[in-house]
Design a protein around this motif. Structure first.
Motif, PDB file in Angstrom:
ATOM      1  N   ILE A   1      52.222  47.583  43.887  1.00  0.00           N
ATOM      2  CA  ILE A   1      52.704  46.304  43.365  1.00  0.00           C
ATOM      3  C   ILE A   1      53.494  46.577  42.089  1.00  0.00           C
ATOM      4  CG2 ILE A   1      52.007  44.050  42.451  1.00  0.00           C
ATOM      5  CD1 ILE A   1      49.480  44.301  44.260  1.00  0.00           C
ATOM      6  N   ASP A   2      54.672  45.999  42.010  1.00  0.00           N
ATOM      7  CA  ASP A   2      55.552  46.212  40.851  1.00  0.00           C
ATOM      8  C   ASP A   2      55.128  45.336  39.676  1.00  0.00           C
ATOM      9  OD1 ASP A   2      56.999  48.077  42.308  1.00  0.00           O
ATOM     10  OD2 ASP A   2      58.488  46.623  42.960  1.00  0.00           O
ATOM     11  N   ARG A   3      53.936  45.615  39.191  1.00  0.00           N
ATOM     12  CA  ARG A   3      53.370  44.951  38.002  1.00  0.00           C
ATOM     13  C   ARG A   3      52.422  45.940  37.336  1.00  0.00           C
ATOM     14  NH1 ARG A   3      53.396  39.356  37.016  1.00  0.00           N
ATOM     15  NH2 ARG A   3      52.376  40.206  35.205  1.00  0.00           N
TER      16      ARG A   3
ATOM     17  N   VAL B   1      47.670  43.176  37.589  1.00  0.00           N
ATOM     18  CA  VAL B   1      47.187  43.186  38.975  1.00  0.00           C
ATOM     19  C   VAL B   1      45.667  43.056  39.005  1.00  0.00           C
ATOM     20  CG1 VAL B   1      47.062  44.501  41.130  1.00  0.00           C
ATOM     21  CG2 VAL B   1      49.166  44.536  39.764  1.00  0.00           C
TER      22      VAL B   1
ATOM     23  N   TRP C   1      45.512  34.463  47.869  1.00  0.00           N
ATOM     24  CA  TRP C   1      46.099  35.652  48.486  1.00  0.00           C
ATOM     25  C   TRP C   1      45.369  36.149  49.727  1.00  0.00           C
ATOM     26  CZ3 TRP C   1      43.926  40.714  48.103  1.00  0.00           C
ATOM     27  CH2 TRP C   1      42.862  40.859  47.203  1.00  0.00           C
TER      28      TRP C   1
ATOM     29  N   TRP D   1      42.374  49.940  41.108  1.00  0.00           N
ATOM     30  CA  TRP D   1      43.730  49.802  40.595  1.00  0.00           C
ATOM     31  C   TRP D   1      44.084  51.066  39.844  1.00  0.00           C
ATOM     32  CZ3 TRP D   1      39.956  45.980  39.537  1.00  0.00           C
ATOM     33  CH2 TRP D   1      40.044  44.846  40.360  1.00  0.00           C
TER      34      TRP D   1
ATOM     35  N   ARG E   1      54.022  49.754  37.545  1.00  0.00           N
ATOM     36  CA  ARG E   1      53.646  49.678  38.959  1.00  0.00           C
ATOM     37  C   ARG E   1      52.204  50.127  39.150  1.00  0.00           C
ATOM     38  NH1 ARG E   1      57.021  53.385  41.880  1.00  0.00           N
ATOM     39  NH2 ARG E   1      56.592  52.241  43.777  1.00  0.00           N
TER      40      ARG E   1
ATOM     41  N   LYS F   1      51.056  41.027  46.651  1.00  0.00           N
ATOM     42  CA  LYS F   1      52.266  41.626  46.088  1.00  0.00           C
ATOM     43  C   LYS F   1      53.338  40.551  45.877  1.00  0.00           C
ATOM     44  CE  LYS F   1      55.753  45.136  47.323  1.00  0.00           C
ATOM     45  NZ  LYS F   1      55.722  46.058  46.181  1.00  0.00           N
ATOM     46  N   GLN F   2      53.527  39.714  46.877  1.00  0.00           N
ATOM     47  CA  GLN F   2      54.524  38.650  46.797  1.00  0.00           C
ATOM     48  C   GLN F   2      54.224  37.697  45.632  1.00  0.00           C
ATOM     49  OE1 GLN F   2      54.382  35.893  50.075  1.00  0.00           O
ATOM     50  NE2 GLN F   2      56.453  35.163  49.709  1.00  0.00           N
TER      51      GLN F   2
ATOM     52  N   GLU G   1      54.724  39.610  42.148  1.00  0.00           N
ATOM     53  CA  GLU G   1      56.064  40.086  41.824  1.00  0.00           C
ATOM     54  C   GLU G   1      57.081  38.962  41.658  1.00  0.00           C
ATOM     55  OE1 GLU G   1      57.180  43.100  44.656  1.00  0.00           O
ATOM     56  OE2 GLU G   1      55.716  44.523  43.852  1.00  0.00           O
TER      57      GLU G   1
END
Length: 145
Positions: free
Chosen positions: A11-13, A18, A31, A95, A102, A140-141, A144
Motif C-alpha cells: 500500500i502506497d502509504r 496503514v 474494507w 505491517w 509504502r 489499498k484503494q 491511497e
C-alpha cells in the motif's frame, strides 16, 4: 485439516497510517466486503484483551463471532483469536515498511474449520484467499485516495 491462508499487498502509504486504519476494528466494515457489523465489548482503542463482535456473511452463511486481541505491537503486528464463533480462528495483521511511503500488509488466517467439516477445508481456504485478496485491494484503494 487446518486452514492457513496468507495474503499480502503493498500500500502506497506510510506504515503508521496503514496500521492505524487497518488495525482499528471499527473500520472493518469499510474494507472487508463480508463483514456487516462490528460491536465493541470493551472500550476502544484496540489493546491486548480487547473483545469485538463481528457479524459476517461467508459462503452463503451468516457468521457471528467474537475476536479477542491476544497480541499487539503498535504499528507492526496485531493478533486476534476467536473467543466464540463457528470455528476457532486466529487472524494476524503485520505491517512492514517497504520504504518510507509504502507498506507491505500481510493478513494471515489460521484455524480448524470444525464447524464446516474437515472435508471442506481446502475449499474454505481457497474462498478465504479470494476474499482476502479482494479485501486487501479495497483497503489499498481506500488508503491511497
Amino acid at each position: 485439516m487446518a486452514v492457513d491462508v496468507v495474503t499480502e499487498i503493498v500500500i502506497d502509504r506510510p506504515r503508521a497510517a496503514v496500521a492505524a486504519y487497518a488495525g482499528d476494528p471499527s473500520n472493518a466494515t469499510h474494507w472487508y466486503a463480508n463483514i456487516h457489523s462490528v460491536n465493541w465489548h470493551t472500550k476502544p482503542p484496540v489493546q491486548v484483551g480487547s473483545a469485538v463482535d463481528f457479524v459476517a456473511r461467508f459462503l452463503g452463511r451468516r457468521l457471528a463471532y467474537t475476536y479477542e486481541v491476544i497480541e499487539l505491537v503498535p504499528g507492526e503486528r496485531l493478533v486476534m483469536r476467536t473467543a466464540q464463533g463457528p470455528f476457532p480462528m486466529e487472524t494476524t495483521y503485520t505491517w512492514q515498511p517497504v520504504d518510507p511511503g509504502r507498506t507491505r500488509m500481510t493478513l494471515r488466517n489460521q484455524g480448524e474449520p470444525a464447524g464446516f467439516g474437515n472435508v471442506t477445508a481446502p475449499m474454505l481456504a481457497a474462498a478465504m484467499r479470494r476474499a482476502n485478496r479482494k479485501d486487501l485491494a479495497r483497503l489499498k484503494q481506500i488508503l491511497e485516495k
